[in-house]
Design a protein around this motif. Structure first.
Motif, PDB file in Angstrom:
ATOM      1  N   THR A   1     -18.341 -35.589  14.774  1.00 35.07           N
ATOM      2  CA  THR A   1     -17.409 -36.427  14.024  1.00 35.07           C
ATOM      3  C   THR A   1     -15.967 -36.058  14.342  1.00 35.07           C
ATOM      4  N   VAL A   2     -15.694 -34.752  14.394  1.00 35.46           N
ATOM      5  CA  VAL A   2     -14.342 -34.271  14.708  1.00 35.46           C
ATOM      6  C   VAL A   2     -13.926 -34.754  16.099  1.00 35.46           C
ATOM      7  N   ARG A   3     -14.834 -34.649  17.048  1.00 37.34           N
ATOM      8  CA  ARG A   3     -14.539 -35.067  18.420  1.00 37.34           C
ATOM      9  C   ARG A   3     -14.262 -36.566  18.475  1.00 37.34           C
ATOM     10  N   TRP A   4     -15.074 -37.343  17.776  1.00 33.09           N
ATOM     11  CA  TRP A   4     -14.885 -38.798  17.756  1.00 33.09           C
ATOM     12  C   TRP A   4     -13.541 -39.163  17.132  1.00 33.09           C
ATOM     13  N   LEU A   5     -13.174 -38.503  16.039  1.00 30.37           N
ATOM     14  CA  LEU A   5     -11.888 -38.770  15.388  1.00 30.37           C
ATOM     15  C   LEU A   5     -10.724 -38.440  16.319  1.00 30.37           C
ATOM     16  N   GLU A   6     -10.850 -37.336  17.049  1.00 30.25           N
ATOM     17  CA  GLU A   6      -9.800 -36.960  17.993  1.00 30.25           C
ATOM     18  C   GLU A   6      -9.661 -37.998  19.103  1.00 30.25           C
ATOM     19  N   GLN A   7     -10.787 -38.492  19.567  1.00 22.33           N
ATOM     20  CA  GLN A   7     -10.760 -39.520  20.612  1.00 22.33           C
ATOM     21  C   GLN A   7     -10.083 -40.802  20.121  1.00 22.33           C
ATOM     22  N   GLU A   8     -10.267 -41.117  18.841  1.00 20.25           N
ATOM     23  CA  GLU A   8      -9.664 -42.310  18.249  1.00 20.25           C
ATOM     24  C   GLU A   8      -8.249 -42.053  17.714  1.00 20.25           C
ATOM     25  N   MET A   9      -7.750 -40.818  17.930  1.00 19.47           N
ATOM     26  CA  MET A   9      -6.414 -40.418  17.473  1.00 19.47           C
ATOM     27  C   MET A   9      -6.286 -40.555  15.955  1.00 19.47           C
ATOM     28  N   LEU A  10      -7.339 -40.121  15.245  1.00 18.88           N
ATOM     29  CA  LEU A  10      -7.379 -40.217  13.792  1.00 18.88           C
ATOM     30  C   LEU A  10      -7.542 -38.845  13.159  1.00 18.88           C
ATOM     31  N   ALA A  11      -6.924 -38.668  12.006  1.00 20.55           N
ATOM     32  CA  ALA A  11      -7.215 -37.521  11.150  1.00 20.55           C
ATOM     33  C   ALA A  11      -8.310 -37.945  10.177  1.00 20.55           C
ATOM     34  N   PRO A  12      -9.061 -37.015   9.610  1.00 20.08           N
ATOM     35  CA  PRO A  12     -10.108 -37.378   8.646  1.00 20.08           C
ATOM     36  C   PRO A  12      -9.585 -38.268   7.521  1.00 20.08           C
ATOM     37  N   LEU A  13      -8.374 -37.991   7.046  1.00 18.88           N
ATOM     38  CA  LEU A  13      -7.810 -38.792   5.969  1.00 18.88           C
ATOM     39  C   LEU A  13      -7.566 -40.233   6.421  1.00 18.88           C
ATOM     40  N   ASP A  14      -7.137 -40.430   7.678  1.00 22.97           N
ATOM     41  CA  ASP A  14      -6.924 -41.782   8.207  1.00 22.97           C
ATOM     42  C   ASP A  14      -8.230 -42.581   8.165  1.00 22.97           C
ATOM     43  N   TRP A  15      -9.307 -41.916   8.566  1.00 19.02           N
ATOM     44  CA  TRP A  15     -10.622 -42.557   8.572  1.00 19.02           C
ATOM     45  C   TRP A  15     -11.025 -42.950   7.155  1.00 19.02           C
ATOM     46  N   GLU A  16     -10.833 -42.057   6.214  1.00 17.01           N
ATOM     47  CA  GLU A  16     -11.184 -42.329   4.825  1.00 17.01           C
ATOM     48  C   GLU A  16     -10.357 -43.486   4.250  1.00 17.01           C
ATOM     49  N   VAL A  17      -9.083 -43.528   4.608  1.00 18.55           N
ATOM     50  CA  VAL A  17      -8.223 -44.627   4.130  1.00 18.55           C
ATOM     51  C   VAL A  17      -8.729 -45.955   4.674  1.00 18.55           C
ATOM     52  N   GLY A  18      -9.108 -45.976   5.947  1.00 22.41           N
ATOM     53  CA  GLY A  18      -9.642 -47.203   6.539  1.00 22.41           C
ATOM     54  C   GLY A  18     -10.917 -47.661   5.851  1.00 22.41           C
ATOM     55  N   ILE A  19     -11.806 -46.699   5.567  1.00 24.13           N
ATOM     56  CA  ILE A  19     -13.052 -47.022   4.856  1.00 24.13           C
ATOM     57  C   ILE A  19     -12.735 -47.560   3.472  1.00 24.13           C
ATOM     58  N   ARG A  20     -11.835 -46.895   2.779  1.00 27.34           N
ATOM     59  CA  ARG A  20     -11.458 -47.306   1.430  1.00 27.34           C
ATOM     60  C   ARG A  20     -10.884 -48.721   1.434  1.00 27.34           C
ATOM     61  N   ASN A  21     -10.041 -49.036   2.419  1.00 23.34           N
ATOM     62  CA  ASN A  21      -9.436 -50.371   2.492  1.00 23.34           C
ATOM     63  C   ASN A  21     -10.494 -51.452   2.708  1.00 23.34           C
ATOM     64  N   ARG A  22     -11.454 -51.169   3.597  1.00 20.86           N
ATOM     65  CA  ARG A  22     -12.502 -52.160   3.853  1.00 20.86           C
ATOM     66  C   ARG A  22     -13.400 -52.363   2.640  1.00 20.86           C
ATOM     67  N   LEU A  23     -13.744 -51.279   1.961  1.00 24.47           N
ATOM     68  CA  LEU A  23     -14.567 -51.401   0.757  1.00 24.47           C
ATOM     69  C   LEU A  23     -13.823 -52.143  -0.347  1.00 24.47           C
ATOM     70  N   LEU A  24     -12.532 -51.888  -0.472  1.00 26.01           N
ATOM     71  CA  LEU A  24     -11.736 -52.575  -1.484  1.00 26.01           C
ATOM     72  C   LEU A  24     -11.688 -54.072  -1.193  1.00 26.01           C
ATOM     73  N   THR A  25     -11.549 -54.418   0.084  1.00 24.40           N
ATOM     74  CA  THR A  25     -11.542 -55.823   0.489  1.00 24.40           C
ATOM     75  C   THR A  25     -12.856 -56.495   0.126  1.00 24.40           C
ATOM     76  N   GLN A  26     -13.974 -55.818   0.401  1.00 26.37           N
ATOM     77  CA  GLN A  26     -15.292 -56.368   0.079  1.00 26.37           C
ATOM     78  C   GLN A  26     -15.451 -56.578  -1.426  1.00 26.37           C
ATOM     79  N   LYS A  27     -15.008 -55.599  -2.200  1.00 19.43           N
ATOM     80  CA  LYS A  27     -15.126 -55.712  -3.659  1.00 19.43           C
ATOM     81  C   LYS A  27     -14.274 -56.849  -4.200  1.00 19.43           C
ATOM     82  N   LEU A  28     -13.073 -56.986  -3.671  1.00 22.05           N
ATOM     83  CA  LEU A  28     -12.191 -58.057  -4.142  1.00 22.05           C
ATOM     84  C   LEU A  28     -12.759 -59.423  -3.771  1.00 22.05           C
TER      85      LEU A  28
END
Length: 249
Positions: free
Chosen positions: A72-99
């Motif tokens: 997971t760490v390697r994949w995040l580095e390849q995507e130029m993401l920090a763990p928090l960035d990934w979590e924010v993206g997940i949170r945004n998509r879930l919020l969109t689905q709920k709305l």
């Protein structure tokens, strides 16, 4: 060459590049869309829990076959993401689905019932020729068994892609079929040759392999829900754009 050479990018460089590629407006619209989602979700008391984020993160790990934490760490580095960035993206998509569910879940079934015919499909084979006489000759040859429909399509169809598939169009909705023949297609006896029918494209001969009745499957439910939500969101963004103007500080 230094394999570990790092290229530093300033935020201003990124913005200027997006401008030069005429992509900055699209990015701004996406950001504005997220702000609207946040605002309306907050007004409706909709939020995403830590547990929901973790469940979705685990699902994505399984989907991407990230079995170890190091994967997971390697994949995040390849995507130029920090763990928090990934979590924010997940949170945004879930919020969109709920709305989307909160706004339109009760309207999906009603929309489907009102537009049921538009969701019916056929599995269609057809070919089109330009000459009426040739179309009539091919019809009789197919009926007499002198040539099969699929061979005729392979040789004579004016559409190159369809020729390679021996006339196979695939699963088709009403809206995807020429208005001149759509009624005939959806009323044709199954697996029976029909034609030639003249349209602006030429003379059609076709066979309906099968009818697929309209059904509100989970996938179709999601498609309708997404389209309703996207239509609403686009209208909200357009209102913001034309009345308040999007800009970068």
């Amino acid at each position: 060459m230094n394999k570990h050479l790092k290229i530093l990018m300033e935020p201003e460089e990124i913005v200027n590049f997006l401008k030069s590629e005429i992509k900055l407006k699209d990015i701004c619209i996406n950001i504005a869309s997220q702000k609207i989602i946040e605002k309306v979700a907050q007004e409706k008391g909709i939020n995403v829990t830590t547990e929901e984020i973790e469940i979705e993160a685990d699902r994505q790990r399984r989907e991407k076959r990230l079995e170890k934490a190091s994967d997971t760490v390697r994949w995040l580095e390849q995507e130029m993401l920090a763990p928090l960035d990934w979590e924010v993206g997940i949170r945004n998509r879930l919020l969109t689905q709920k709305l989307a569910l909160a706004l339109f879940a009760k309207e999906v079934e009603q929309f489907f019932m009102q537009n049921r015919l538009e969701f019916e499909q056929v599995i269609l084979y057809q070919f089109v020729v330009k000459d009426e006489k040739l179309a009539q000759e091919l019809y009789y040859q197919i009926e007499e068994g002198e040539i099969c429909f699929y061979q005729a399509a392979r040789v004579h169809d004016i559409d190159e892609n369809r020729r390679y598939k021996c006339g196979y169009e695939g699963k088709m909705y009403r809206w995807a079929i020429s208005p001149e023949i759509v009624a005939l297609v959806f009323n044709a006896p199954q697996k029976q040759l029909v034609g030639p029918i003249k349209t602006e494209h030429g003379y059609h001969l076709f066979i309906v392999e099968d009818y697929i009745p309209a059904e509100l499957t989970p996938k179709r439910y999601e498609e309708i829900l997404y389209n309703m939500f996207q239509y609403w969101l686009n209208a909200e963004v357009n209102y913001m754009y034309y009345n308040f103007e999007l800009s970068i500080l």
